[in-house]
Design an enzyme around this catalytic site. Structure first.
Site, PDB file in Angstrom:
ATOM      1  N   SER A 130     117.718  35.704  -6.282  1.00  0.00           N
ATOM      2  CA  SER A 130     117.177  35.480  -7.627  1.00  0.00           C
ATOM      3  C   SER A 130     117.884  36.335  -8.670  1.00  0.00           C
ATOM      4  CB  SER A 130     115.682  35.801  -7.632  1.00  0.00           C
ATOM      5  OG  SER A 130     115.164  35.856  -8.943  1.00  0.00           O
ATOM      6  N   GLU A 132     116.404  37.735 -10.922  1.00  0.00           N
ATOM      7  CA  GLU A 132     115.520  38.870 -11.184  1.00  0.00           C
ATOM      8  C   GLU A 132     116.054  40.139 -10.538  1.00  0.00           C
ATOM      9  OE1 GLU A 132     112.662  39.347 -12.943  1.00  0.00           O
ATOM     10  OE2 GLU A 132     112.727  37.328 -13.791  1.00  0.00           O
ATOM     11  N   TYR A 153     108.739  41.753  -6.745  1.00  0.00           N
ATOM     12  CA  TYR A 153     109.411  40.518  -6.329  1.00  0.00           C
ATOM     13  C   TYR A 153     110.919  40.714  -6.285  1.00  0.00           C
ATOM     14  CZ  TYR A 153     111.499  35.869  -6.850  1.00  0.00           C
ATOM     15  OH  TYR A 153     112.287  34.759  -6.708  1.00  0.00           O
TER      16      TYR A 153
END
Length: 347
Positions: A130, A132, A153
């Site tokens: 990801s 992120e 996460y």
């Protein structure tokens, strides 16, 4: 006939990927969690009776926290390719359940890699990494950018990313990371910000809600169209060698811009309907994500077609139609114009 195993098959990406692989002639297997309610809505249009001799889509109960069951599924299916998309994937929720997020999103990957190492080193493995993970890193971000995760996460995804690289280098596995930036569609979960906006607009226009409550409007993201991104996943595993690839549009837009574009499309002004609620803010925020996907363009031949404004129109049209409202139809026109082979819609 190739066999593929997809974790997270009932999610946005998993459902589109299943459709793509079936379109390409694969036998597709998916892992789903046992629940008291049906959660297969995104794949109901393609799901066949597994007792039918012609069926090529099969679902298996499993959980990424259960090592033995995951191993048994892999051993019994003997897939050619594994696409690991399953996770606790909501960033804001990961602050509320960090241990669960770490167990499923992080250690779940290790359980799959261990089963893969013991079963057959020839199986190709795709890890859904990801954007992120980049967190507070200076944009634009590419495969060589440092990682500065800003959520449980993101930390769990970063753990998975490094485990994939270690198993690739330590055990000579064909294991690749796809570092996907935000990608959306009408199948996006209703709690994710883009879908929250388009569904909220439909609720307002149908008289069910008066306002749309939002968090940080200044956060900027690189938003693409999910069906295009799952094609990139497939291309990554068709590459001559395993590697890591950023998948992105190369453009960044704020949440406020998404709101303005969506409300403008239906002839409204966001200031009349949007209110800020502090409960939707994250403890630590990622301010700007913008991907440099030049490596994917060069080595995979992948480029996005759907623009930011295209994406907004596609999603607004879908949620308006679902609410029984009249739609402008520009989203449908965009899809027809840019995609002659619309496999994700069953055409």
């Amino acid at each position: 006939m190739k066999k593929a195993l997809i974790t997270g098959i009932t999610g946005q990406d998993g459902s589109y990927l299943a459709e793509l692989l079936l379109h390409k002639g694969y036998e597709v297997h998916g892992i789903i969690r046992r629940a008291s309610t049906f959660n297969t809505g995104r794949i109901d249009n393609i799901y066949s009776d597994p007792h039918d001799a012609g069926a090529r889509l099969f679902l298996h109960y499993g959980d990424l926290s259960d090592c033995e069951q995951i191993s048994n599924i892999i051993y019994n299916i003997c897939p050619d390719e594994i696409y690991h998309l399953g996770a606790q994937s909501h960033v804001r929720v990961s602050f509320d359940i960090p241990e669960y997020t770490s167990n499923v999103t992080g250690l779940g990957t290790t359980r799959l890699l261990e089963a893969l190492r013991r079963k057959d080193s020839k199986i190709k493995f795709y890890q859904a990494s990801s954007s992120e993970m980049f967190g507070a890193a200076k944009p634009p971000q590419n495969e060589n950018t440092e990682f500065v995760p800003r959520s449980p996460y993101a930390c769990a995804k970063l753990y998975s990313y490094w485990m994939v690289k270690n198993y690739r280098e330590g055990y000579n596995l064909f294991a690749s990371n796809g570092i996907l930036f935000n990608h959306e569609s009408p199948r996006r979960g209703e709690t994710f910000v883009t879908r929250k906006v388009t569904r909220g607009i439909a609720s307002i226009l149908s008289g069910k809600e008066k306002y749309l409550y939002m968090g940080n409007l200044d956060a900027r993201r690189d938003w693409g169209f999910a069906p295009e991104y799952v094609e990139a996943m497939w291309r990554i595993l068709q590459n001559d060698k395993p590697d890591d690839f950023v998948i992105a549009t190369g453009e960044t837009h704020s949440v406020k811009e998404f709101l303005e574009e969506a409300f403008s499309y239906v002839g409204k002004h966001m200031n009349d309907f949007v209110k800020i609620d502090s409960k939707y803010f994250r403890p630590t925020e990622v301010e700007v994500l913008i991907g440099d996907a030049s490596k994917s363009d060069k080595e995979l031949g992948w480029k996005p077609k759907v623009t930011f404004s295209d994406l907004v129109r596609i999603m607004v049209d879908a949620d308006m139609r679902a609410a029984g409202l009249e739609v402008a139809g520009e989203g449908d026109e965009i899809l027809a114009k840019k995609f002659s082979d619309k496999w994700w819609r069953g055409d």
